[in-house]
Design a protein around this motif. Sequence first.
Motif, PDB file in Angstrom:
ATOM      1  N   GLY A  26      25.979  28.856  74.159  1.00 36.05           N
ATOM      2  CA  GLY A  26      27.307  28.764  73.587  1.00 36.05           C
ATOM      3  C   GLY A  26      27.547  27.514  72.781  1.00 36.05           C
ATOM      4  N   TYR A  27      26.475  26.866  72.302  1.00 32.71           N
ATOM      5  CA  TYR A  27      26.596  25.645  71.515  1.00 32.71           C
ATOM      6  C   TYR A  27      26.522  25.942  70.022  1.00 32.71           C
ATOM      7  N   THR A  28      27.169  25.112  69.244  1.00 31.61           N
ATOM      8  CA  THR A  28      27.038  25.164  67.789  1.00 31.61           C
ATOM      9  C   THR A  28      25.950  24.189  67.359  1.00 31.61           C
ATOM     10  N   GLN A  29      25.557  24.272  66.122  1.00 26.08           N
ATOM     11  CA  GLN A  29      24.587  23.309  65.601  1.00 26.08           C
ATOM     12  C   GLN A  29      25.161  21.902  65.633  1.00 26.08           C
ATOM     13  N   SER A  30      26.449  21.777  65.417  1.00 25.36           N
ATOM     14  CA  SER A  30      27.100  20.470  65.487  1.00 25.36           C
ATOM     15  C   SER A  30      27.053  19.907  66.903  1.00 25.36           C
ATOM     16  N   VAL A  32      24.703  20.439  69.098  1.00 29.22           N
ATOM     17  CA  VAL A  32      23.334  19.969  69.307  1.00 29.22           C
ATOM     18  C   VAL A  32      23.126  18.623  68.623  1.00 29.22           C
ATOM     19  N   ALA A  33      23.583  18.530  67.391  1.00 29.73           N
ATOM     20  CA  ALA A  33      23.405  17.290  66.640  1.00 29.73           C
ATOM     21  C   ALA A  33      24.062  16.115  67.359  1.00 29.73           C
ATOM     22  N   GLU A  34      25.257  16.326  67.881  1.00 31.91           N
ATOM     23  CA  GLU A  34      25.983  15.244  68.561  1.00 31.91           C
ATOM     24  C   GLU A  34      25.293  14.872  69.862  1.00 31.91           C
ATOM     25  N   ALA A  35      24.880  15.873  70.636  1.00 32.98           N
ATOM     26  CA  ALA A  35      24.262  15.599  71.936  1.00 32.98           C
ATOM     27  C   ALA A  35      22.913  14.912  71.792  1.00 32.98           C
ATOM     28  N   MET A  36      22.148  15.308  70.773  1.00 40.08           N
ATOM     29  CA  MET A  36      20.809  14.757  70.575  1.00 40.08           C
ATOM     30  C   MET A  36      20.828  13.506  69.711  1.00 40.08           C
ATOM     31  N   SER A  41      22.074  17.969  59.491  1.00 40.11           N
ATOM     32  CA  SER A  41      21.076  18.516  58.571  1.00 40.11           C
ATOM     33  C   SER A  41      19.722  18.678  59.263  1.00 40.11           C
ATOM     34  N   LYS A  42      19.402  17.778  60.199  1.00 46.74           N
ATOM     35  CA  LYS A  42      18.134  17.898  60.925  1.00 46.74           C
ATOM     36  C   LYS A  42      18.118  19.170  61.766  1.00 46.74           C
ATOM     37  N   VAL A  43      19.203  19.443  62.441  1.00 41.26           N
ATOM     38  CA  VAL A  43      19.291  20.657  63.251  1.00 41.26           C
ATOM     39  C   VAL A  43      19.157  21.892  62.369  1.00 41.26           C
ATOM     40  N   ILE A  44      19.847  21.874  61.254  1.00 41.19           N
ATOM     41  CA  ILE A  44      19.810  23.017  60.337  1.00 41.19           C
ATOM     42  C   ILE A  44      18.400  23.214  59.803  1.00 41.19           C
ATOM     43  N   ARG A  45      17.725  22.126  59.433  1.00 46.73           N
ATOM     44  CA  ARG A  45      16.368  22.244  58.884  1.00 46.73           C
ATOM     45  C   ARG A  45      15.394  22.773  59.927  1.00 46.73           C
ATOM     46  N   TYR A  64      18.670  20.173  77.272  1.00 41.40           N
ATOM     47  CA  TYR A  64      20.067  20.302  76.865  1.00 41.40           C
ATOM     48  C   TYR A  64      20.460  21.770  76.709  1.00 41.40           C
ATOM     49  N   LEU A  65      19.524  22.596  76.251  1.00 44.35           N
ATOM     50  CA  LEU A  65      19.815  24.018  76.029  1.00 44.35           C
ATOM     51  C   LEU A  65      19.636  24.850  77.303  1.00 44.35           C
ATOM     52  N   HIS A  66      19.371  24.180  78.422  1.00 45.04           N
ATOM     53  CA  HIS A  66      19.243  24.847  79.730  1.00 45.04           C
ATOM     54  C   HIS A  66      18.067  25.821  79.778  1.00 45.04           C
TER      55      HIS A  66
END
Length: 305
Positions: A26-30, A32-36, A41-45, A64-66
């Motif tokens: 249930g996470y967005t790419q944003s 993931v970017a914030e948590a990591m 852009s890195k997540v998107i790439r 993080y993604l369980h």
Amino acid sequence: MAEDVSPTIARRRVRIALREAREAAGYTQSDVAEAMEWSLSKVIRIENGDVSIAPNDLRPLLAYLHVKDRALGAELLALAKTARSRQRTEWYQRPDIRPHLTPAMLRLAEYEAEAIEIRYFQAFHMPGPLQIPAYAEALLSIFSDEDIPADTRHARALARQFRRDTVLSRLGSGLSVYALLDESVLRRTIGVPDVCLQQLGEMRDLATTGKITIRMIPFDFDSAVTNNATFDLLTLKSGKAEERSEVLYRETGLRDEIVEDQTVQRHRERFDKIWNAAATEQDTINFMGSRIKDLEAQIRHRRIP
């Protein structure tokens, strides 16, 4: 196992698994970017396959993604290592070519080297990897410098021939090609008649020798035709037993893209429906033969003083 998978397929399996795990959590790419503590852009790439993820980045991301399945985690780490082993000697990594190709073109080149089946649907011109050099150059010469700069046209013509070499070298040894062409493709003169004659002769030879399979959509075709005028469907073997998956490359007047969602299956269904209703392989070969005779007559007439 990961060691039996190419870097291209390994990278694809990792990024698809990560995207599915993120969505399941249930996470967005944003998120993931914030948590990591990465850029968005890195997540998107990573999820787009533009870059490979480093194993040291993958471990905390899986936590993080369980992703608690140890076997799955170990497999993804092994695949990530394989993905990053990609050699930098492939033709599309050349400095005189890579900057002139879109991200979708770069990934298409990788997939063409791995595909076990390619299906082309073309309404305007011959499929890129089946174009002879003179045809490709004539086609690209139609564009002005404002549309496509001269150095980019030159690089893409060169890229098209590398793609051609890749595809043709694999015919009969792990790759099957099916080309579904509108009648206009076989009638349209790209460049001068001599170029069209050479191109049609090449296509007929490939078809008559059974290296590729071609069917034509005639002008009097009375079945519904998809309005997706040009696309390539590539079937890939995932590396797991006989598991396969398909990706789609398509172009519009403004952009090109690689598609890997549910719309790919709909394109495959449309392709198969039209393929089954189109002119047979032999009728298509016969039509190409008549076009070749017409072009030969034009060329003879032109040369008569």
